[in-house]
Write an enzyme that holds these catalytic residues in place. Structure first.
Site, PDB file in Angstrom:
ATOM      1  N   HIS A  72       7.317   3.086   6.735  1.00  0.00           N
ATOM      2  CA  HIS A  72       6.070   2.270   7.555  1.00  0.00           C
ATOM      3  C   HIS A  72       6.197   1.150   7.459  1.00  0.00           C
ATOM      4  CE1 HIS A  72       4.170   5.987   5.401  1.00  0.00           C
ATOM      5  NE2 HIS A  72       4.436   6.505   5.905  1.00  0.00           N
TER       6      HIS A  72
ATOM      7  N   GLU B  37       3.709  -0.896   6.489  1.00  0.00           N
ATOM      8  CA  GLU B  37       3.581  -1.448   5.055  1.00  0.00           C
ATOM      9  C   GLU B  37       5.064  -2.160   4.011  1.00  0.00           C
ATOM     10  OE1 GLU B  37       0.192   1.083   5.302  1.00  0.00           O
ATOM     11  OE2 GLU B  37       2.774   1.274   5.764  1.00  0.00           O
TER      12      GLU B  37
ATOM     13  N   CYS C 134      -0.995   4.840   3.114  1.00  0.00           N
ATOM     14  CA  CYS C 134      -1.236   5.438   1.922  1.00  0.00           C
ATOM     15  C   CYS C 134      -0.944   5.578   0.761  1.00  0.00           C
ATOM     16  CB  CYS C 134       0.613   6.178   2.606  1.00  0.00           C
ATOM     17  SG  CYS C 134       1.451   5.946   2.057  1.00  0.00           S
TER      18      CYS C 134
ATOM     19  N   CYS D 252       3.239   3.814   0.093  1.00  0.00           N
ATOM     20  CA  CYS D 252       3.107   2.099   0.652  1.00  0.00           C
ATOM     21  C   CYS D 252       1.844   1.617  -0.972  1.00  0.00           C
ATOM     22  CB  CYS D 252       2.446   2.102   1.667  1.00  0.00           C
ATOM     23  SG  CYS D 252       3.888   3.102   3.191  1.00  0.00           S
TER      24      CYS D 252
END
Length: 286
Positions: free
Chosen positions: A192, A194, A219, A222
């Site tokens: 992801h 992040e 999410c 993360c």
């Protein structure tokens, strides 16, 4: 007007509208002025000529600022379409009268200073959108910026790990199979945005005072990594499928979560506004 935008802090507005609505306005004006109205076909032809044609052959003369007479061979006059593509802000007008349009515009924050010089929140959010363009994920494009003391210390976007086939080339089966949000995450090969930003920055560069700007709410997986890395604030723009979980665990960890929506550069009238215009058509056409 020349196709040249050199001066800063100047907001160029473009107003557009559905062709059929504009034709109705034309009919109303012709009726008010006792003019013969054009057919719809003639209206469309003239609309295309004015909107897309750059310079029509003409022997007419115009004067410049110094009063010298010039003809169309001396300079290039841009088409309306070209000018509209340069606009900073586009307003879609579906109203059937100027009175209704003005009433609506009065309630819009057109002169929002962020359109000319963005705040830090808007600036970093736009950077996260730019980072997202590097994403190769087939599910969604997410970008984020890790900031400390108003300085970018890391950027990230989602996609497969270094050395693996890109997601948009078939590298991640889960994303290419369009699996529902939050399901089969353990089979996803995409990092992801992040995660990539945190890996780039490292723990020693984050910590107290660091802020993560992300164009999509983080999410759950993360979020726990953001907590562990010491990020103290998360700012997002678009919502995601597990925002309530994210909000709960970030709040428990003492991390501030807030949403920031940059000002839109295209103001489209809502359906209720459009229907209001339709409801008043009898007043216009009488």
């Amino acid at each position: 007007m020349f196709l040249n935008r050199k001066r800063p802090f100047f907001l160029l507005l473009a107003v557009d509208g559905p062709l059929t609505i504009r034709y109705q306005r034309c009919l109303a004006r012709c009726q008010d002025l006792s003019h013969q109205p054009p057919t719809l076909e003639r209206f469309i032809i003239e609309n295309d000529e004015r909107l897309f044609k750059i310079v029509a052959p003409t022997n007419e003369f115009v004067r410049n600022d110094q009063g010298h007479t010039l003809n169309s061979d001396d300079f290039s006059i841009s088409s309306i379409y070209n000018l509209m593509t340069m606009a900073d802000l586009t307003i879609v007008n579906s109203f059937l009268s100027l009175q209704l349009l003005y009433a609506h515009l009065h309630g819009l924050n057109i002169t929002n200073s962020e359109r000319l010089r963005p705040s830090w929140d808007t600036y970093f959010m736009h950077l996260s959108d730019l980072a997202a363009l590097r994403s190769n994920c087939m599910k969604r494009r997410v970008g984020c910026i890790l900031v400390k003391d108003f300085r970018v210390i890391a950027t990230g976007y989602n996609g497969t790990a270094r050395g693996l086939k890109n997601c948009n080339q078939g590298g991640c089966e889960r994303c290419n199979d369009a699996v529902s949000c939050g399901k089969e995450l353990d089979t996803c090969l995409c990092l992801h945005a992040e995660e990539n930003a945190l890996l780039e920055a490292g723990r020693e560069r984050t910590g107290q005072g660091s802020i993560l700007y992300c164009n999509t709410c983080p999410c759950l997986r993360c979020s726990v990594k953001l907590i562990q890395s010491g990020v103290t604030e998360v700012v997002y723009y678009k919502t995601y499928g597990m925002d309530s979980w994210t909000s709960r665990i970030l709040k428990e960890a003492g991390i501030k979560l807030r949403q920031h929506s940059p000002p839109t550069m295209r103001l489209v009238l809502q359906k209720s506004d459009y229907m209001s215009g339709i409801a008043n058509i009898s007043d216009i056409m009488m």
